[in-house]
Design a protein around this motif. Sequence first.
Motif, mmCIF file in Angstrom:
data_model
loop_
_atom_site.group_PDB
_atom_site.id
_atom_site.type_symbol
_atom_site.label_atom_id
_atom_site.label_comp_id
_atom_site.label_asym_id
_atom_site.label_seq_id
_atom_site.Cartn_x
_atom_site.Cartn_y
_atom_site.Cartn_z
ATOM 1 N N ALA A 254 42.380 78.418 12.859
ATOM 2 C CA ALA A 254 42.309 79.130 14.135
ATOM 3 C C ALA A 254 42.259 80.638 13.904
ATOM 4 O O ALA A 254 41.514 81.363 14.594
ATOM 5 N N VAL A 255 43.042 81.127 12.952
ATOM 6 C CA VAL A 255 43.021 82.559 12.622
ATOM 7 C C VAL A 255 41.642 82.958 12.107
ATOM 8 O O VAL A 255 41.066 83.980 12.522
ATOM 9 N N ILE A 256 41.087 82.159 11.221
ATOM 10 C CA ILE A 256 39.787 82.467 10.623
ATOM 11 C C ILE A 256 38.688 82.460 11.681
ATOM 12 O O ILE A 256 37.846 83.364 11.734
ATOM 13 N N ASN A 257 38.682 81.450 12.545
ATOM 14 C CA ASN A 257 37.691 81.399 13.623
ATOM 15 C C ASN A 257 37.819 82.602 14.547
ATOM 16 O O ASN A 257 36.817 83.145 15.025
ATOM 17 N N HIS A 258 39.056 83.030 14.791
ATOM 18 C CA HIS A 258 39.294 84.200 15.637
ATOM 19 C C HIS A 258 38.700 85.457 15.006
ATOM 20 O O HIS A 258 38.135 86.303 15.712
ATOM 21 N N LEU A 259 38.797 85.573 13.688
ATOM 22 C CA LEU A 259 38.249 86.747 13.004
ATOM 23 C C LEU A 259 36.725 86.774 13.098
ATOM 24 O O LEU A 259 36.123 87.834 13.333
ATOM 25 N N PHE A 260 36.074 85.627 12.936
ATOM 26 C CA PHE A 260 34.626 85.573 13.119
ATOM 27 C C PHE A 260 34.248 85.979 14.547
ATOM 28 O O PHE A 260 33.318 86.766 14.765
ATOM 29 N N GLU A 261 34.983 85.448 15.515
ATOM 30 C CA GLU A 261 34.690 85.750 16.917
ATOM 31 C C GLU A 261 34.933 87.226 17.222
ATOM 32 O O GLU A 261 34.188 87.853 17.985
ATOM 33 N N LEU A 262 35.970 87.786 16.616
ATOM 34 C CA LEU A 262 36.279 89.198 16.832
ATOM 35 C C LEU A 262 35.131 90.077 16.347
ATOM 36 O O LEU A 262 34.719 91.023 17.047
ATOM 37 N N ASN A 263 34.600 89.790 15.171
ATOM 38 C CA ASN A 263 33.456 90.561 14.678
ATOM 39 C C ASN A 263 32.287 90.487 15.660
ATOM 40 O O ASN A 263 31.623 91.492 15.936
ATOM 41 N N LYS A 264 32.041 89.313 16.199
ATOM 42 C CA LYS A 264 30.938 89.159 17.160
ATOM 43 C C LYS A 264 31.199 89.979 18.425
ATOM 44 O O LYS A 264 30.296 90.643 18.948
ATOM 45 N N GLN A 265 32.426 89.942 18.936
ATOM 46 C CA GLN A 265 32.758 90.704 20.133
ATOM 47 C C GLN A 265 32.607 92.212 19.917
ATOM 48 O O GLN A 265 32.315 92.952 20.859
ATOM 49 N N LEU A 266 32.798 92.641 18.671
ATOM 50 C CA LEU A 266 32.717 94.068 18.351
ATOM 51 C C LEU A 266 31.317 94.499 17.933
ATOM 52 O O LEU A 266 31.094 95.670 17.623
ATOM 53 N N GLY A 267 30.387 93.557 17.900
ATOM 54 C CA GLY A 267 29.020 93.889 17.511
ATOM 55 C C GLY A 267 28.847 94.082 16.019
ATOM 56 O O GLY A 267 27.912 94.763 15.580
ATOM 57 N N LEU A 268 29.729 93.469 15.225
ATOM 58 C CA LEU A 268 29.661 93.579 13.773
ATOM 59 C C LEU A 268 29.078 92.302 13.173
ATOM 60 O O LEU A 268 29.258 91.223 13.727
ATOM 61 N N PRO A 269 28.398 92.411 12.049
ATOM 62 C CA PRO A 269 27.811 91.218 11.424
ATOM 63 C C PRO A 269 28.872 90.316 10.813
ATOM 64 O O PRO A 269 30.000 90.749 10.553
ATOM 65 N N THR A 270 28.507 89.082 10.576
ATOM 66 C CA THR A 270 29.415 88.116 9.951
ATOM 67 C C THR A 270 28.884 87.611 8.620
ATOM 68 O O THR A 270 29.501 86.756 7.994
ATOM 69 N N ARG A 271 27.735 88.131 8.188
ATOM 70 C CA ARG A 271 27.128 87.719 6.928
ATOM 71 C C ARG A 271 26.785 88.945 6.070
ATOM 72 O O ARG A 271 26.345 89.979 6.592
ATOM 73 N N LEU A 272 26.954 88.808 4.766
ATOM 74 C CA LEU A 272 26.657 89.922 3.862
ATOM 75 C C LEU A 272 25.175 90.259 3.853
ATOM 76 O O LEU A 272 24.794 91.421 3.646
ATOM 77 N N ARG A 273 24.315 89.263 4.080
ATOM 78 C CA ARG A 273 22.872 89.541 4.088
ATOM 79 C C ARG A 273 22.511 90.551 5.173
ATOM 80 O O ARG A 273 21.511 91.268 5.052
ATOM 81 N N ASP A 274 23.332 90.607 6.226
ATOM 82 C CA ASP A 274 23.048 91.517 7.335
ATOM 83 C C ASP A 274 23.437 92.960 7.039
ATOM 84 O O ASP A 274 23.150 93.851 7.832
ATOM 85 N N ILE A 275 24.119 93.189 5.908
ATOM 86 C CA ILE A 275 24.466 94.558 5.528
ATOM 87 C C ILE A 275 23.833 94.932 4.187
ATOM 88 O O ILE A 275 24.313 95.816 3.479
ATOM 89 N N GLY A 276 22.742 94.248 3.844
ATOM 90 C CA GLY A 276 21.935 94.656 2.700
ATOM 91 C C GLY A 276 22.243 93.983 1.387
ATOM 92 O O GLY A 276 21.650 94.324 0.355
ATOM 93 N N VAL A 277 23.163 93.005 1.383
ATOM 94 C CA VAL A 277 23.472 92.299 0.143
ATOM 95 C C VAL A 277 22.409 91.232 -0.105
ATOM 96 O O VAL A 277 22.014 90.502 0.806
ATOM 97 N N LYS A 278 21.958 91.164 -1.371
ATOM 98 C CA LYS A 278 20.976 90.161 -1.764
ATOM 99 C C LYS A 278 21.565 89.277 -2.858
ATOM 100 O O LYS A 278 22.539 89.644 -3.509
ATOM 101 N N GLU A 279 20.938 88.128 -3.058
ATOM 102 C CA GLU A 279 21.457 87.175 -4.037
ATOM 103 C C GLU A 279 21.551 87.792 -5.433
ATOM 104 O O GLU A 279 22.493 87.517 -6.184
ATOM 105 N N GLU A 280 20.595 88.686 -5.756
ATOM 106 C CA GLU A 280 20.613 89.284 -7.085
ATOM 107 C C GLU A 280 21.767 90.271 -7.284
ATOM 108 O O GLU A 280 22.050 90.693 -8.402
ATOM 109 N N HIS A 281 22.460 90.639 -6.216
ATOM 110 C CA HIS A 281 23.613 91.532 -6.327
ATOM 111 C C HIS A 281 24.899 90.792 -6.716
ATOM 112 O O HIS A 281 25.867 91.421 -7.134
#
Length: 383
Positions: free
Chosen positions: A322-349
């Motif tokens: 429940a805590v973990i799901n809340h953290l994902f939801e909080l990022n969404k409510q704040l307009g923040l991404p939930t995946r590293l790919r969305d902030i420029g991270v690639k598999e080769e990194h």
Amino acid sequence: MTDFNTIRQFSFPTIIRFGAGAVKELPAHLLANGLSRPLLVTDPMVSGLDFFKAIKESLTAKSISVEVFSDIHKNPVKSDVLKGGDVYKATNRDCIIGIGGGAAMDVARAIVLRINHHRDLFEYDDLIGGDQYVTEAVPYFITVPTTSGTGSEVGRSAIISEDDTHRKRILFAPKLMAKIVFADPLLTMELPSFITAATGMDALTHNMEAYIAKNFHPMAAGIALEGISLINESIVNAVNKPDLASRSKMMIASLMGAVAFQKGLGVVHSLAHPLSSLLDTHHGLANAVNLPYGMRFNAPGLETEFKRMALTMELSETTGEAVINHLFELNKQLGLPTRLRDIGVKEEHIETLSDLALADFCHPNNPKPVTRNDFKQLYTEAL
């Protein structure tokens, strides 16, 4: 099981003047302490804002000579500190005031160290025992936070990177703590929503990681829980519908997180730091994205701690999930991404990030050990 036969040392920070309009007390405080030539250390963005100009004007109106140093990177490097120290000496300053977020505070505090300590800056790295060399007097130091995230204003350390490798070093000594903090939430009212969100999630990360860190420090743990509560009830409004109450709660919770993390941090910060080093990612954003994944890694075996955090967050269920799901939801409510790919991270990194994370100084205080393979799996999961 805690060993109560072991003697431990607890310490808490400096004087904090907190509330709307607190920064107006700055000129009188300087004069009362015989100070009239401050070096104001800030970042390039803050130096151009109206409230910063108003602070300068309030000082010059009292015949206080002001010098500004703002030539710093968003992830500070050694050369920033050396240049700032040169300005301090060349302009005959008598004190240092850090004004801004974590970058400005780190550079200001490192300049404080640099003035009367002349070894190579990184010989003072706490991780190699460099604090033993912090023996000389330091300039009078004041902090004025303008974000609610790092809590660096009440800290005793500065994180500065090497210019070439961007490896992070930590400069630490009790005498690097500010003599006084002027924490004025009005200074955060004009922050863009993204900065408010990213720095706010940084503060939440500090409080959550400090609470579950393996070191025994019940005072810090109690502060961390209250910090979690304040952020949980105010961060969405602070970002989406800011008012004095929400911004004030975020600022005090940020201070509390920095007090609490003397207990330790953990895997989330060790995941986040390499993103700043390798990809120049905003530190708060890096923490925000990694926080749910790091907490999911820690949850098994810490059911009691996660239940208390869930209760503090007033969740309908009191499980780790429940805590973990809340953290994902909080990022969404704040307009923040939930995946590293969305902030420029690639598999080769991932391989390089995993090496850097393993070398980071935070995860040894994580409540469970973290291997290189764990870091690789966490990065892959978050990608």
